[in-house]
Design an enzyme around this catalytic site. Structure first.
Site, mmCIF file in Angstrom:
data_model
loop_
_atom_site.group_PDB
_atom_site.id
_atom_site.type_symbol
_atom_site.label_atom_id
_atom_site.label_comp_id
_atom_site.label_asym_id
_atom_site.label_seq_id
_atom_site.Cartn_x
_atom_site.Cartn_y
_atom_site.Cartn_z
ATOM 1 N N MET A 1 0.825 -1.209 0.000
ATOM 2 C CA MET A 1 0.000 0.000 0.000
ATOM 3 C C MET A 1 0.853 1.249 0.000
ATOM 4 O O MET A 1 0.349 2.349 -0.157
ATOM 5 C CB MET A 1 -0.920 0.025 1.226
ATOM 6 C CG MET A 1 -0.244 0.383 2.551
ATOM 7 S SD MET A 1 -1.414 0.356 3.910
ATOM 8 C CE MET A 1 -0.584 1.400 5.101
ATOM 9 N N GLY A 2 2.160 1.087 0.168
ATOM 10 C CA GLY A 2 2.993 2.269 0.302
ATOM 11 C C GLY A 2 4.350 2.123 -0.330
ATOM 12 O O GLY A 2 4.660 1.142 -0.999
ATOM 13 N N VAL A 4 8.640 3.127 0.515
ATOM 14 C CA VAL A 4 9.602 3.519 1.542
ATOM 15 C C VAL A 4 10.814 4.144 0.858
ATOM 16 O O VAL A 4 11.403 3.542 -0.049
ATOM 17 C CB VAL A 4 10.042 2.313 2.397
ATOM 18 C CG1 VAL A 4 11.052 2.750 3.455
ATOM 19 C CG2 VAL A 4 8.833 1.680 3.071
ATOM 20 N N LYS A 19 8.304 6.282 5.219
ATOM 21 C CA LYS A 19 7.232 5.479 4.624
ATOM 22 C C LYS A 19 6.045 6.375 4.300
ATOM 23 O O LYS A 19 5.604 7.166 5.132
ATOM 24 C CB LYS A 19 6.803 4.370 5.581
ATOM 25 C CG LYS A 19 5.733 3.438 4.998
ATOM 26 C CD LYS A 19 5.484 2.252 5.908
ATOM 27 C CE LYS A 19 4.446 1.310 5.330
ATOM 28 N NZ LYS A 19 4.245 0.105 6.182
ATOM 29 N N ASP A 118 0.489 -9.997 10.984
ATOM 30 C CA ASP A 118 1.061 -10.281 9.665
ATOM 31 C C ASP A 118 2.527 -10.687 9.796
ATOM 32 O O ASP A 118 3.385 -10.203 9.055
ATOM 33 C CB ASP A 118 0.926 -9.057 8.752
ATOM 34 C CG ASP A 118 1.033 -9.422 7.269
ATOM 35 O OD1 ASP A 118 0.864 -10.618 6.943
ATOM 36 O OD2 ASP A 118 1.283 -8.517 6.454
#
Length: 296
Positions: A1-2, A4, A19, A118
């Site tokens: 989703m991102g 870094v 991030k 996770d």
């Protein structure tokens, strides 16, 4: 989703990681609120933790357009996933050390009422140790972390990575730290044997059925160099029902330690064991002979 970024903080004089959420994803109204909630959950979860096995977050902020970001430690190391992919061979001592590192970090987060949800090879980084050990572990990516003992939101998608999820995650039941312990066991089963405990499963349905119904093969049957005591540890950690597993990360870690100590003792050459016990046995035999010959 991102994404870094590697960056440098001139005020402190150190490299850091920043991030951010992909801007294109924030433009999707349906996903925006969910992504922002997950992003802030990571900041709230990790921001209160200062423990060497957790990647720390230093700062949170927002860009002029409202896009959030946070600054965290730049990790100089590889993901455990990279080592598994390269088939890096770890000794039993090294592997148990890494397990204890991960479990130490989870014990800290669980005591604070935070579950990761996770745990997987991509979220465990191996770095150089100050302690002299070959490698130490850091847990990253608390993006879907939740406060412990709460029921997941009613969402269409599952929370976590299916190949490493616990049965209760699949069933979207009330979760606690024991779910993280199941995932940790899956990760280290894979590291120890080169196979996941449910490796024949491919589709989501197959993975679900395997996790819910299949009993893993004892690790030593796939890797004969592993002691039988390690089988007992892993098979307990991979029990379907949380109440049948280790109840805390500390309890799991202690079982790993006991397995390793037992393994070390079994590795002591017989000659050394005889050299230690020989004088004791000889002395005992001498006492017996004196008693026998002095008896009327």
């Amino acid at each position: 989703m991102g994404v870094v970024y590697r960056a440098h903080d001139p005020e402190i004089g150190r490299d850091i990681a920043i991030k951010m959420i992909h801007a294109s994803m924030l433009n999707q109204d349906a996903e925006r609120e969910k992504l922002l909630r997950q992003f802030k959950a990571e900041v709230q979860a990790v921001g209160q933790i200062s423990q060497r096995n957790i990647v720390p977050i230093y700062e949170y902020g927002e860009m002029e357009d409202g896009s959030p970001y946070f600054v965290m430690e730049l990790i100089q190391g590889l993901e455990l996933h990279d080592h598994i992919k390269k088939k890096t061979v770890f000794s039993f001592e090294q592997m148990t050390h890494l397990m204890q590192e991960v479990l130490r970090g989870l014990q800290n987060t669980h005591e604070r009422g935070i579950i990761h949800l996770d745990i997987k090879p991509r979220n465990i980084f191996l770095i150089d140790c100050d302690s002299g050990a070959s490698a130490c572990a850091k847990i990253a990516d608390f993006g879907i972390a939740k406060l412990a003992y709460i029921k997941p939101d009613d969402e269409d998608d599952l929370t976590g990575t299916p190949l490493y999820m616990s049965p209760e995650q699949f069933l979207q039941e009330t979760l606690d730290g024991r779910s993280d312990l199941f995932s940790t066991a899956v990760v280290f089963y894979e590291l120890a044997t080169g196979k996941r405990p449910f490796s024949n499963a491919v589709t989501l349905r197959e993975i679900f059925l395997a996790v819910m119904k299949t009993d893993p093969i004892p690790p030593s049957e796939l890797n004969p160099s592993l002691p039988k005591s390690f089988d007992d540890v892993m098979l307990k950690a991979l029990q379907k029902k949380p109440e049948h597993r280790y109840q805390t990360a500390l309890e799991f870690s202690q079982a790993v330690t006991q397995s390793y100590e037992s393994f070390k003792k079994s590795q002591v050459p017989l000659v050394k064991r005889l050299s230690f016990y020989g004088p004791v046995l000889l002395g005992f035999a001498s006492l017996v002979s004196v008693f026998l010959f002095s008896s009327p």
